[in-house]
Design a protein around this motif. Structure first.
Motif, mmCIF file in Angstrom:
data_model
loop_
_atom_site.group_PDB
_atom_site.id
_atom_site.type_symbol
_atom_site.label_atom_id
_atom_site.label_comp_id
_atom_site.label_asym_id
_atom_site.label_seq_id
_atom_site.Cartn_x
_atom_site.Cartn_y
_atom_site.Cartn_z
ATOM 1 N N GLU A 90 51.153 -42.506 -38.115
ATOM 2 C CA GLU A 90 52.319 -42.509 -38.999
ATOM 3 C C GLU A 90 53.514 -43.186 -38.333
ATOM 4 O O GLU A 90 54.287 -43.886 -38.989
ATOM 5 C CB GLU A 90 52.664 -41.080 -39.404
ATOM 6 C CG GLU A 90 51.644 -40.442 -40.332
ATOM 7 C CD GLU A 90 51.944 -38.976 -40.602
ATOM 8 O OE1 GLU A 90 52.534 -38.686 -41.657
ATOM 9 O OE2 GLU A 90 51.598 -38.130 -39.761
ATOM 10 N N ILE A 91 53.650 -42.992 -37.033
ATOM 11 C CA ILE A 91 54.717 -43.672 -36.300
ATOM 12 C C ILE A 91 54.487 -45.178 -36.332
ATOM 13 O O ILE A 91 55.411 -45.963 -36.582
ATOM 14 C CB ILE A 91 54.784 -43.170 -34.845
ATOM 15 C CG1 ILE A 91 55.195 -41.700 -34.816
ATOM 16 C CG2 ILE A 91 55.753 -44.010 -34.022
ATOM 17 C CD1 ILE A 91 55.098 -41.053 -33.446
ATOM 18 N N ALA A 92 53.243 -45.596 -36.082
ATOM 19 C CA ALA A 92 52.911 -47.025 -36.117
ATOM 20 C C ALA A 92 53.175 -47.613 -37.499
ATOM 21 O O ALA A 92 53.635 -48.756 -37.628
ATOM 22 C CB ALA A 92 51.455 -47.238 -35.720
ATOM 23 N N SER A 93 52.914 -46.842 -38.542
ATOM 24 C CA SER A 93 53.171 -47.312 -39.906
ATOM 25 C C SER A 93 54.666 -47.535 -40.128
ATOM 26 O O SER A 93 55.072 -48.487 -40.816
ATOM 27 C CB SER A 93 52.637 -46.297 -40.923
ATOM 28 O OG SER A 93 51.230 -46.187 -40.835
ATOM 29 N N ARG A 94 55.489 -46.676 -39.536
ATOM 30 C CA ARG A 94 56.938 -46.876 -39.621
ATOM 31 C C ARG A 94 57.332 -48.152 -38.884
ATOM 32 O O ARG A 94 58.175 -48.924 -39.341
ATOM 33 C CB ARG A 94 57.674 -45.668 -39.026
ATOM 34 C CG ARG A 94 57.495 -44.386 -39.822
ATOM 35 C CD ARG A 94 58.387 -43.282 -39.285
ATOM 36 N NE ARG A 94 58.176 -42.018 -40.002
ATOM 37 C CZ ARG A 94 59.044 -41.020 -40.010
ATOM 38 N NH1 ARG A 94 60.176 -41.110 -39.340
ATOM 39 N NH2 ARG A 94 58.780 -39.915 -40.676
ATOM 40 N N GLY A 95 56.719 -48.354 -37.722
ATOM 41 C CA GLY A 95 56.994 -49.561 -36.954
ATOM 42 C C GLY A 95 56.568 -50.816 -37.678
ATOM 43 O O GLY A 95 57.221 -51.862 -37.578
#
Length: 217
Positions: free
Chosen positions: A165-170
């Motif tokens: 989910e963090i990578a998706s934000r990035g």
């Protein structure tokens, strides 16, 4: 209003947090505590802070390498390989690391007239890192607020989300994750086999991001 300090390592999570809340961050702090990979991570933290025109400082914590026990402090050969969920990954715990860093960050924040400290702990850390769990963050937040005149608090928005989910934000922020470091061994390239490398690969894959990381394998 820039009222925040961020603890930034140079890894995927803290760099994403840096960009996501850049408009609130007045100061970024990295800690060199003698880990195998500090010399690889911290330069990335510096690069991104320079791009965002955010002041970046590095605090040396050499005593941790001398007095603490962790495979992260004992050389690359001591770092176990496998998935984060594996029992042997507990050797990578640096005792109370986040507690020490947050305490120092809190003092720096109050000294600079800032109101909160940002940290990028996330849900994937909970299995093996006690000082990344929500219970710890809540307790530390309470201690910091109680121990400062300015009621300095913690902002940890990734506590209960996954690295994917963090990578998706990035991805939405168009971040180039090749300009971050994850590997706990700290070699010339990511080893591709330690817990953080495996987690990195999975997060990028599941977020639909082309992995441009250079791996040894």
């Amino acid at each position: 209003m820039k009222d925040s300090l961020i603890v930034v390592s140079g890894g995927m999570d803290s760099i994403t947090l840096l960009y996501e809340y850049a408009d609130r961050i007045a100061l970024a702090v990295s800690f060199d505590y003698g880990a195998n990979h500090n010399h690889k991570e911290i330069p990335f933290a510096r690069i991104h802070c320079e791009r965002l025109k955010i002041k970046h400082i590095v605090i040396p914590l050499a005593f941790m390498k001398e007095y603490f026990r962790s495979s992260l402090l004992d050389g690359s050969d001591s770092v176990p390989e496998g998935h984060y969920a594996d029992e042997n990954m507990k050797s990578t715990v640096v005792p109370f690391r986040n507690g020490i860093m947050l305490s120092i960050a809190c003092g720096i924040a109050e000294s600079n007239g800032l109101k909160q400290v940002l940290i990028a702990n996330h849900g994937g850390d909970h299995a093996i890192y006690p000082d990344c769990r929500s219970e710890f963050i809540q307790a530390m937040d309470k201690a910091m607020r109680s121990g400062t005149y300015e009621n300095i608090g913690i902002f940890a928005p990734y506590t209960d989300i996954s690295k994917t989910e963090i990578a998706s934000r990035g991805k939405k922020l168009n971040l180039n994750y090749a300009e971050t470091w994850s590997c706990y061994k700290g070699g010339e390239k990511h080893c591709g086999k330690c817990g953080t490398c495996v987690e990195r690969k999975e997060a990028l894959r599941d977020a639909g991001i082309e992995d441009q990381t250079e791996y040894e394998d």
